[in-house]
Design an enzyme around this catalytic site. Structure first.
Site, PDB file in Angstrom:
ATOM      1  N   GLU A  48       0.838  -1.203   0.000  1.00 49.42           N
ATOM      2  CA  GLU A  48       0.000   0.000   0.000  1.00 49.42           C
ATOM      3  C   GLU A  48       0.877   1.258   0.000  1.00 49.42           C
ATOM      4  O   GLU A  48       0.616   2.214  -0.746  1.00 49.42           O
ATOM      5  CB  GLU A  48      -0.901  -0.004   1.236  1.00 49.42           C
ATOM      6  CG  GLU A  48      -1.720   1.265   1.424  1.00 49.42           C
ATOM      7  CD  GLU A  48      -2.171   1.441   2.859  1.00 49.42           C
ATOM      8  OE1 GLU A  48      -2.401   2.600   3.250  1.00 49.42           O
ATOM      9  OE2 GLU A  48      -2.273   0.439   3.595  1.00 49.42           O
ATOM     10  N   ASP A  52       0.881   3.878  -3.135  1.00 50.35           N
ATOM     11  CA  ASP A  52       0.525   5.285  -2.919  1.00 50.35           C
ATOM     12  C   ASP A  52       1.527   6.197  -3.622  1.00 50.35           C
ATOM     13  O   ASP A  52       1.147   7.163  -4.294  1.00 50.35           O
ATOM     14  CB  ASP A  52       0.493   5.576  -1.414  1.00 50.35           C
ATOM     15  CG  ASP A  52       0.222   7.032  -1.103  1.00 50.35           C
ATOM     16  OD1 ASP A  52      -0.833   7.550  -1.503  1.00 50.35           O
ATOM     17  OD2 ASP A  52       1.085   7.675  -0.471  1.00 50.35           O
ATOM     18  N   ASP A 121      -7.076   1.509   0.321  1.00 53.22           N
ATOM     19  CA  ASP A 121      -5.759   0.975   0.671  1.00 53.22           C
ATOM     20  C   ASP A 121      -5.430  -0.266  -0.161  1.00 53.22           C
ATOM     21  O   ASP A 121      -4.292  -0.445  -0.613  1.00 53.22           O
ATOM     22  CB  ASP A 121      -5.700   0.616   2.161  1.00 53.22           C
ATOM     23  CG  ASP A 121      -5.727   1.843   3.065  1.00 53.22           C
ATOM     24  OD1 ASP A 121      -5.533   2.958   2.546  1.00 53.22           O
ATOM     25  OD2 ASP A 121      -5.962   1.671   4.274  1.00 53.22           O
ATOM     26  N   GLU A 124      -4.365   0.670  -3.659  1.00 61.95           N
ATOM     27  CA  GLU A 124      -2.978   1.136  -3.661  1.00 61.95           C
ATOM     28  C   GLU A 124      -2.018  -0.043  -3.550  1.00 61.95           C
ATOM     29  O   GLU A 124      -0.977  -0.064  -4.219  1.00 61.95           O
ATOM     30  CB  GLU A 124      -2.752   2.112  -2.502  1.00 61.95           C
ATOM     31  CG  GLU A 124      -3.420   3.461  -2.709  1.00 61.95           C
ATOM     32  CD  GLU A 124      -3.198   4.420  -1.574  1.00 61.95           C
ATOM     33  OE1 GLU A 124      -3.191   5.644  -1.817  1.00 61.95           O
ATOM     34  OE2 GLU A 124      -3.037   3.967  -0.420  1.00 61.95           O
TER      35      GLU A 124
END
Length: 234
Positions: A48, A52, A121, A124
Site C-alpha cells: 500500500e 501510494d 488501501d 494502492e
C-alpha cells in the site's frame, strides 16, 4: 492463486509473473493477525505504501504533461481531485476488490469489505504489486485506464482558475500571509442577488469584486488583487 483472482486479472488485463505479489496485495492485516502462527502470511500494508507513491507519480505526471501552463498549486489540486480515498474506493468497487480481499472473521463481519478506507488501501496495494511485478510503463497504462473517467472529470475543472489560491501563493513570496475576505454588501432580491466582496492583505484592501455568489465575488476580488500586484497571465 487467490480465490477469484482470474476474474480480477481479466478486468485489469494483466497477468502476474509472481502471483505471490497479488496474494499479498489482497491480504488485510486482520487476516494476518488471526493467522499469526503461519509465518508466511504478510499483509498488504507495505505494498500500500509503495502503491501510494506510484499512484502519486503517475497522476502527477499526467497533469504535468497535460498543460505546461499549470502552476504547482494547481497541479497539486488536480492530483488531489483524483488521488483521494473516495476516488480510490470508487475504482476499487468497480473492480469488486472487496470480494477478493482476505479478511479476518471479525473485520469481515463488521463490513470491512465495504469500508472506503480499506478498499482504497487495497487498490494502492494492488498498484504497488503490479509495479513490483512489471515496470512503471505497464502500471501507468493500467492506472490511466482504471482512472479514465475520474481523470476526465478532473480535466473538466482544469479551466477554472482559483484566483484565491493563486493570490495566497503570490503573497507567500513576500511573507504576507494574513489574507481576509470581507463581504461588503449584497443587493437585489433573493433570486437575483449581487454580492460585493473585498480582499485585505495585512489589513489593507488590495482588491474588490462582485458576483452572483459570495464565492464568485471573492474570486473576482482576488483576481483584481493579483493584477494590482503586477501578476501576469491573470
Amino acid at each position: 492463486m487467490p480465490k477469484g483472482a482470474k476474474e480480477l486479472l481479466k478486468k485489469l488485463e494483466y497477468d502476474f509473473e509472481n502471483i505471490e505479489y497479488l496474494d499479498i496485495a489482497l491480504t488485510h492485516s486482520s487476516f494476518v493477525n488471526e493467522h499469526i502462527s503461519k509465518t508466511n502470511n504478510v499483509s498488504n500494508e507495505r505494498f500500500e505504501f509503495l502503491g501510494d507513491a506510484v499512484l502519486d507519480l503517475i497522476i502527477g505526471e499526467y497533469f504535468f504533461r497535460s498543460d505546461e501552463s499549470l502552476r504547482e498549486g494547481k497541479l497539486s489540486k488536480l492530483r488531489s481531485e483524483v488521488v483521494n480515498e473516495q476516488s480510490l474506493a470508487k475504482v476499487s468497487n468497480e473492480l469488486k476488490l472487496g470480494s477478493f480481499i482476505k479478511f479476518g472473521k471479525g473485520e469481515l463481519k463488521s463490513g470491512g469489505n465495504q469500508r472506503e478506507s480499506i478498499l482504497a488501501d487495497a487498490l494502492e496495494a494492488l498498484i504497488g504489486a503490479i509495479y513490483l511485478d512489471s515496470d512503471l510503463e505497464t502500471i501507468t497504462k493500467i492506472v490511466l485506464k482504471l482512472f479514465e473517467n475520474i481523470l476526465k472529470e478532473a480535466e473538466s475543472k482544469k479551466n477554472f482558475t482559483d484566483y484565491k489560491s493563486r493570490l495566497q501563493e503570490n503573497l507567500q513570496q513576500y511573507n504576507k500571509n494574513v489574507v481576509e475576505y470581507v463581504l461588503d454588501k449584497e443587493e437585489g432580491p433573493d433570486n437575483n442577488k449581487l454580492f460585493y466582496s473585498s480582499v485585505k492583505v495585512d489589513g489593507e484592501v488590495v482588491g474588490c469584486g462582485s458576483g452572483k455568489t459570495k464565492k464568485k465575488s471573492e474570486q473576482i476580488a482576488a483576481k483584481r488583487a493579483l493584477l494590482k500586484l503586477g501578476e501576469k497571465n491573470v
